[in-house]
Scaffold this motif. Structure first.
Motif, PDB file in Angstrom:
ATOM      1  N   HIS A  45       1.424   4.083   4.272  1.00 11.82           N
ATOM      2  CA  HIS A  45       1.262   5.235   5.169  1.00 11.82           C
ATOM      3  C   HIS A  45       2.193   6.372   4.758  1.00 11.82           C
ATOM      4  N   LYS A  97       5.535   5.590   3.307  1.00 11.91           N
ATOM      5  CA  LYS A  97       6.606   5.062   2.461  1.00 11.91           C
ATOM      6  C   LYS A  97       7.799   4.452   3.200  1.00 11.91           C
ATOM      7  N   GLY A  98       7.574   3.909   4.382  1.00  6.61           N
ATOM      8  CA  GLY A  98       8.612   3.073   4.981  1.00  6.61           C
ATOM      9  C   GLY A  98       8.707   1.765   4.195  1.00  6.61           C
ATOM     10  N   CYS A 153       5.821  -2.473   9.362  1.00  9.96           N
ATOM     11  CA  CYS A 153       6.563  -1.258   9.006  1.00  9.96           C
ATOM     12  C   CYS A 153       7.284  -0.699  10.227  1.00  9.96           C
ATOM     13  N   LEU A 161       8.561   2.119  10.696  1.00  6.82           N
ATOM     14  CA  LEU A 161       8.476   3.558  10.947  1.00  6.82           C
ATOM     15  C   LEU A 161       7.414   3.901  12.002  1.00  6.82           C
ATOM     16  N   HIS A 162       6.157   3.505  11.763  1.00  7.82           N
ATOM     17  CA  HIS A 162       5.112   3.864  12.731  1.00  7.82           C
ATOM     18  C   HIS A 162       4.213   2.693  13.074  1.00  7.82           C
ATOM     19  N   SER A 222       2.565   0.243  11.158  1.00  2.66           N
ATOM     20  CA  SER A 222       1.504  -0.388  10.357  1.00  2.66           C
ATOM     21  C   SER A 222       1.914  -1.819  10.044  1.00  2.66           C
TER      22      SER A 222
HETATM   23  S1  FES Z   1       5.419   4.692   7.015  1.00  2.00           S
HETATM   24 FE1  FES Z   1       4.732   2.741   7.554  1.00  2.00          FE
HETATM   25  S2  FES Z   1       3.588   3.086   9.328  1.00  2.00           S
HETATM   26 FE2  FES Z   1       4.176   5.080   8.740  1.00  2.00          FE
END
Ligand code: FES
Ligand SMILES: Cc1cc2nc3c(=O)[nH]c(=O)nc-3n(C[C@H](O)[C@H](O)[C@H](O)COP(=O)(O)OP(=O)(O)OC[C@H]3O[C@@H](n4cnc5c(N)ncnc54)[C@H](O)[C@@H]3O)c2cc1C
Length: 500
Positions: free
Chosen positions: A459, A461-462, A475, A477-478, A480
């Motif tokens: 998504h 790059k987390g 992930c 970050l958001h 996923s």
């Molecule tokens: S960077 Fe992984 S869900 Fe957004």
């Protein structure tokens, strides 16, 4: 192995079509992306109004949050009203309640008309600590200002001590997969074409809009992105909310275990309801122990903690199912249903239900359908994505995106502690290792198979973390999530983790 919810087990679905793999094609009035409650209700409402509708679902209907919900269809929603009251005026609070009231009435009527089981139960938000009691008093005040007929009760019919509860009579609960099946049947009867097993990769263009997958491309005048967290980066919805994961248990009990739907105001949260058994017996549903997706916790320990708590207070209950699920909590506390960008009426998005999507998802579908058909709901402004957010959620979003930035930096530094080689992984383990500079790998061993994929989320790059209960890469970050082989399970990502 993925954990399966009671509902998904009761209503197994296979990804689809007898006549070969599904193909995304054709010109439509509307393409709906996502076969959870929001997408299926939207498709049904539009088809009833005479629109040609295609619904594309990545896995199968109810595969993600709807099929793992606790499925209370309630206007009393934990401490949601005080959260809203903290950020918005009383008019917004009243409109939010009205939207949920209308959605609840629609859903209950649908169930009654189509033979879907619905149980009417009192709803309680209760406190077990001093902090919870304080939140509860605020919730009583906010719900009354919203126009709900809530009352305070000192004696809460639970087997453990509490410090009172806010009570709202005559709420409802359902089996979300039974509901979704009935909605889908009705949608198909009205001409909706449902494609399961089609993951949409991109939505492009404007006149008409192109919906692109690996199994073809369809065009439409309007596209509704009902994927819970929008899969489109346009509009930055991923930055406006955080993903929250929590756990569910179903347990067989000798008698009906609770006579209402309960949620604690304090942490760790505890959610309780009963479920009628298929053989006339009763089941207890326990939820809670939530945390941010991809947080540095053991997900397995969270499930086990819920098990221990349940065994303490319901010692005769025998576990039948355990699962987990996630929903998205917007920083400005309100759900959204509207254009992906200001003025861009061709692509609409919905989500951000803060774990109250059984009513808010239906309200979002009503709002989006009204919008597409040229009408407006009286309470529609509450769901408007481009009205309140910038003003009221900005500070919270900035703070939380600061945390996301820190997580991003931390995620990239963490693998430095795990160089490219290391001890062999035990069954069920996963670890992020730094194979080469700037390219961490996600290594796992599940069912005896060792796999190595990129640890960098497709998504934005987390760096993913191992979920030891679901055996997935999550992930932080958001939200996923990916399987051990890198395939997308849920969240805003539309592509898997790179193969190594
Ligand atoms: S960077 Fe992984 S869900 Fe957004
Ligand atoms: C543990 C838990 C308990 C809950 N309990 C309650 C409750 O008691 N009461 C209540 O009101 N709410 C509850 N909720 C919230 C509620 O279940 C959700 O808000 C609601 O189900 C969301 O529905 P949805 O249709 O928007 O999303 P989903 O059900 O997640 O549906 C989205 C669909 O989009 C599909 N999709 C995603 N990406 C793509 C793509 N690229 N292409 C095609 N399809 C795609 C997914 O496969 C998925 O099927 C709970 C949530 C959780 C996590």
């Amino acid at each position: 192995m993925a954990l399966t919810s009671l509902w998904q087990d009761r209503h197994p679905r296979t990804s689809s079509e007898a006549g070969g793999p599904p193909v995304l094609e054709g010109e439509h009035d509307v393409v709906v992306i996502g076969g959870g409650l929001t997408g299926v209700v939207t498709a049904l409402l539009l088809a009833r109004a005479g629109r040609s509708v295609l619904l594309a679902e990545a896995e199968h209907l109810g595969a993600v949050t709807t099929g793992r919900s606790t499925a209370k269809v309630s206007l009393l929603q934990g401490t949601q009203y005080s959260r809203i009251a903290h950020r918005h005026p009383a008019s917004v609070l009243r409109d939010y309640a009205e939207a949920n009231r209308e959605a609840q009435a629609w859903l209950v009527r649908f169930c009654e008309d189509h033979g879907v089981g619905v149980q009417h139960r009192p709803a309680y938000t209760y406190a077990h600590g001093a902090k919870g009691e304080q939140s509860l008093r605020a919730e009583l005040d906010a719900t009354r200002r919203a126009g709900l007929e809530t009352e305070w009760v000192d004696d809460v019919p639970l087997p453990y001590p509490t410090r009172g509860a806010v009570l709202l009579l005559e709420q409802a609960q359902v089996d979300p997969c039974e509901l979704l099946d009935a909605l889908a049947r009705e949608a198909v009867a009205h001409g909706v074409r449902i494609l399961e097993g089609v993951r949409v990769r991109r939505v492009t263009g404007g006149g008409p809009v192109r919906v692109v997958s690996d199994q073809g491309t369809a065009t439409a005048d309007r596209v509704v992105v009902a994927t819970n967290m929008p899969i489109l980066d346009r509009g930055g919805f991923f930055a406006r909310m955080h993903p929250s994961r929590s756990y569910g248990l179903a347990l067989r009990t000798p008698v009906q275990p609770v006579d209402g739907m309960y949620l604690s105001a304090d942490s760790p949260s505890r959610s309780l309801r009963d479920v009628p058994g298929l053989d006339g017996s009763s089941l207890l549903l326990v939820g809670g122990n939530g945390h941010k997706v991809g947080a540095p916790v053991s997900e397995q320990a969270r499930i086990d903690g819920l098990r221990e708590w349940t065994a303490q207070w319901f010692p005769d209950a025998e576990e039948t199912h355990a699962w987990s699920a996630q929903d998205y909590v917007p920083h400005h506390a309100l759900p959204f249903a509207g254009p992906v960008l200001p003025g861009s009426e061709q692509i609409l998005v919905a989500g951000g239900y803060s774990k109250w999507g059984m009513t808010n998802g239906v309200a979002a579908a009503l709002a989006l359908t009204g919008r597409i058909l040229g009408g407006r709901m009286a309470w529609g402004q509450v769901f408007e994505p481009w009205r309140f957010r910038e003003l009221t959620g900005l500070l919270d979003s900035a703070r939380l995106n600061g945390e996301v930035g820190l997580e991003m930096a931390g995620g990239w530094l963490r693998p430095v502690r795990h160089p490219g080689t290391g001890p062999a992984l035990a069954e069920g383990e996963g670890e992020v290792r730094l194979d080469r500079p700037g390219a961490p790998s996600a290594l796992s061993r599940v069912d005896g198979t060792e796999r190595r994929v990129s640890a960098v989320c497709s998504h934005l790059k987390g760096v993913v973390r191992w979920n030891d209960a679901e055996k997935s890469w999550d992930c932080p970050l958001h939200g996923s999530r990916f399987g051990p082989d890198g395939e997308v399970l849920e969240g805003p990502a539309t592509c898997g983790l790179g193969q190594r």
